[in-house]
Design an enzyme around this catalytic site. Structure first.
Site, short mmCIF file in Angstrom:
data_model
loop_
_atom_site.label_atom_id
_atom_site.label_comp_id
_atom_site.label_asym_id
_atom_site.label_seq_id
_atom_site.Cartn_x
_atom_site.Cartn_y
_atom_site.Cartn_z
N LYS A 187 0.73 -1.22 -0.03
CA LYS A 187 0.05 -0.16 -0.14
C LYS A 187 0.82 1.15 0.05
CE LYS A 187 -1.65 3.05 1.73
NZ LYS A 187 -1.45 4.51 1.50
N GLU A 262 9.75 1.84 10.56
CA GLU A 262 10.79 2.88 10.39
C GLU A 262 10.04 4.11 10.29
OE1 GLU A 262 13.85 2.31 9.83
OE2 GLU A 262 13.74 0.19 9.63
N CYS A 296 13.81 11.00 6.52
CA CYS A 296 13.55 10.77 8.02
C CYS A 296 14.67 10.98 8.82
CB CYS A 296 13.03 9.38 8.10
SG CYS A 296 14.25 8.25 7.21
P1 NAD Z 1 2.46 8.96 7.12
O1 NAD Z 1 2.58 8.25 8.35
O2 NAD Z 1 1.54 9.97 6.88
O3 NAD Z 1 2.16 7.81 5.96
C1 NAD Z 1 2.89 6.49 5.73
C2 NAD Z 1 2.01 5.79 4.88
O4 NAD Z 1 0.87 5.05 5.87
C3 NAD Z 1 1.11 5.86 3.81
O5 NAD Z 1 1.19 5.08 3.01
C4 NAD Z 1 -0.20 6.46 4.37
O6 NAD Z 1 -1.16 6.13 3.38
C5 NAD Z 1 -0.25 5.07 5.32
N1 NAD Z 1 -1.44 5.40 6.78
C6 NAD Z 1 -1.61 6.63 6.73
N2 NAD Z 1 -2.70 6.32 8.03
C7 NAD Z 1 -2.62 4.98 8.26
C8 NAD Z 1 -3.41 4.05 9.00
N3 NAD Z 1 -4.30 4.48 10.07
N4 NAD Z 1 -3.08 2.98 9.03
C9 NAD Z 1 -2.23 2.25 7.96
N5 NAD Z 1 -1.54 3.05 7.27
C10 NAD Z 1 -1.68 4.41 7.22
O7 NAD Z 1 4.04 9.27 6.69
P2 NAD Z 1 4.33 10.30 5.40
O8 NAD Z 1 3.91 11.47 5.33
O9 NAD Z 1 3.94 9.36 4.12
O10 NAD Z 1 5.97 10.22 5.38
C11 NAD Z 1 6.60 10.94 6.36
C12 NAD Z 1 7.13 10.23 7.60
O11 NAD Z 1 7.85 9.27 7.20
C13 NAD Z 1 7.91 11.10 8.19
O12 NAD Z 1 7.56 11.12 9.72
C14 NAD Z 1 9.28 10.30 8.24
O13 NAD Z 1 10.29 10.58 9.09
C15 NAD Z 1 8.97 8.98 7.84
N6 NAD Z 1 9.96 8.25 7.35
C16 NAD Z 1 10.73 7.41 7.88
C17 NAD Z 1 11.78 6.73 7.49
C18 NAD Z 1 12.59 5.49 8.15
O14 NAD Z 1 13.36 4.84 7.45
N7 NAD Z 1 12.63 5.78 9.61
C19 NAD Z 1 11.96 6.85 6.10
C20 NAD Z 1 11.06 7.85 5.22
C21 NAD Z 1 10.11 8.42 5.86
#
Ligand code: NAD
Length: 495
Positions: A187, A262, A296
């Site tokens: 997803k 992550e 991140c």
């Molecule tokens: P997000 O948490 O908003 O979304 C991530 C994914 O989760 C998307 O596909 C979204 O549709 C899905 N999602 C949203 N709500 C959900 C739910 N209730 N249940 C299941 N899935 C759900 O994050 P984003 O805005 O896409 O990305 C930015 C974030 O990602 C930042 O906090 C960043 O630090 C983190 N990030 C972490 C790493 C790492 O390796 N640690 C790498 C890249 C990004």
């Protein structure tokens, strides 16, 4: 949800369908949405706006594929061959994939190209590890018994990914999952789903049987939540925000599925007075501004030793003023837009919070306007000096090109400030003193520590993950493969 668009806006736009059980399908709802290029507002692609029923169908397909054994019990050589073919196809199709990636995220073309190339390498890496999955023989505990440990694929994996590195980060999950023999329902983020559909096509063309990789799209809190909660999913591999990671952990508890998370960060980048200052300036610049700060592990808290702070910041601010923000298709552009309106508003809000709480803005300051910028979502790279670690801009993840500078006196103080955060994803130390370097590296509470480098010292497959609220589990390396396997202990009584 279908948004009306002008003809010119949709030229060259792609249309994707859900990928379930090896077939393209419009999805249960028949609804679609349009993803627009954050650099100019043009429609990039039309994506199905699916629901939980799509996720359930995809889980069924992944379940059937897993239980059939066609992939999970296939010889390791076959899985390795498919992974190598994925790597080769990614390299063959590098240019069109990088173009789509650049339009979805708004990242400059050369960075999009580098991302696809790095993803290709990950499939090659795990093709090698697929051939090396082996257990142990335990013979020295009893004369009349032999023990074996064997590693087996964990099952159906739900893969939920963000938008900032949509080709690379999903590959960190797909490659080891496939190497282990798992099947997957992915997803992707709503903002970057096209590249994931392209990846699924490539994996199928490389020879993965139908149902081994499925892709469904729609709202995260519906489609992603269904994967996290499904009793027919054995593991969820998630990259995204800490807030959503917590929701996933709760949803996964229903069947105690395995999770790897992550999550976010607020990583300290620590410069000592004895560092090579020019090298540290260049590294700190790269540390915060790569991908418009939407990383991140971005070095968003810059800790500089007091005695060199003025010299260091003078050089960093001068460097920052050379950033060319603009059209990702222009080869001279070094920084593209942010991903969407919500992200732009968030960055601007944090810039105001920095000002309101008394930090002093050294350069930058919010949204860029004018003819070159008005059709896109562009912000200025911004540096705040005089930040205290208690300020909002030092505590919360901004996920934009905003740097908070905090000064320190000695190594103990640097360590205390660096570790005073809920996060623990990454950290960097710049020094020529080996004792300082090791002392800091040992003391920092973070999954990755770079010494005299930021983002990478040129070692691409070291295990990656977070301490504290930056996550659970590790990606890449052997550790990344183990996340997709169970260990079985077999005991033989002899004679
Ligand atoms: P997000 O948490 O908003 O979304 C991530 C994914 O989760 C998307 O596909 C979204 O549709 C899905 N999602 C949203 N709500 C959900 C739910 N209730 N249940 C299941 N899935 C759900 O994050 P984003 O805005 O896409 O990305 C930015 C974030 O990602 C930042 O906090 C960043 O630090 C983190 N990030 C972490 C790493 C790492 O390796 N640690 C790498 C890249 C990004």
């Amino acid at each position: 949800m279908v948004i009306e668009t002008k003809q010119a806006d949709t030229a060259n736009a792609r249309t994707f369908e859900q990928f379930i059980g090896g077939a393209w399908t419009p999805g249960t709802t028949g609804e679609t949405y349009e993803r627009r290029n954050p650099a100019n507002g043009a429609v990039v692609e039309t994506i199905p706006w699916g629901d939980a029923e799509d996720a359930r169908k995809a889980v069924d397909a992944a379940r059937v594929a897993f239980d059939s054994g066609a992939w999970s019990k296939a010889p390791a050589t076959q899985r390795a061959q498919v992974l190598r073919a994925v790597a080769a196809k990614l390299r063959e199709q590098l240019v069109p994939l990088a173009q789509l990636l650049s339009k979805e995220v708004g990242k400059p073309q050369n960075m999009a190209t580098a991302e696809v190339a790095m993803a290709a390498d990950v499939y090659d890496y795990y093709a090698g590890l697929a051939l090396d999955i082996k257990g142990d023989a335990i013979t020295n505990f009893a004369p009349d018994a032999v023990g074996l440990t064997v590693h087996e694929p964990v099952g159906v994996v739900g893969v939920i990914t963000p938008w900032n590195f949509p080709v690379l980060l999903i590959s960190w999950k797909l490659a080891p999952a496939l190497a282990a023999g798992c099947t997957v329902v992915a997803k992707p983020s709503e903002f970057t789903a096209g590249t994931t559909f392209e990846l699924a096509r490539i994996i199928a063309e490389a020879g993965a049987p139908a149902g081994v990789v499925n892709v469904v799209t729609g709202p995260g809190n519906v489609v992603g939540a269904e994967l996290a909660a499904s009793p027919r999913v054995d593991k969820v591999a998630f990259t995204g925000s800490t807030a959503v990671g917590k929701t996933i952990m709760q949803a996964a508890s229903g069947n105690l599925k395995k999770i790897s998370l992550e999550l976010g960060g607020k990583s300290p980048n620590i410069v000592f007075a004895d560092a090579d200052i020019d090298q540290a300036v260049a590294g700190s610049f790269f540390g915060i501004y790569l991908n418009t700060g939407q990383v991140c592990q971005a070095g968003s808290r810059l800790l500089v030793q007091e005695s060199v702070k003025d010299e260091f910041l003078g050089k960093l601010a001068a460097f920052t003023k050379t950033v060319k923000v603009g059209d990702p298709e222009d080869p001279s552009t070094t920084m593209g837009p942010v991903i969407n309106e919500a992200q732009l508003e968030k960055v601007v809000r944090y810039v105001h919070a920095g000002q309101d709480e008394g930090a002093s803005m050294l350069c930058g300051g919010g949204r860029l306007t004018g003819e070159a910028y008005d059709r896109g979502l562009f912000v200025q790279p911004t540096i705040f000096d005089g930040v205290r670690n208690s300020m909002t801009i030092a505590r919360e993840e901004i996920f934009g090109p905003v740097l908070s500078v905090i000064s320190f006196g000695d190594a103990d103080e640097a360590l205390r400030i660096a570790n005073d955060t809920i996060y623990g994803l990454a950290a960097a130390v710049w020094t020529k003193d080996v004792n300082t370097a090791f002392g800091m590296a040992k003391g920092l509470q973070a999954g990755t520590v770079w010494v005299n480098a930021y983002h990478s010292a040129g070692l691409p497959y070291m295990p990656y993950g977070g301490y504290k609220q930056s996550g659970i589990g590790r990606e890449l390396g052997h550790e990344g493969l183990e996340e997709y396997m169970e260990t079985k202990a077999i005991q033989f009584k002899l004679g």
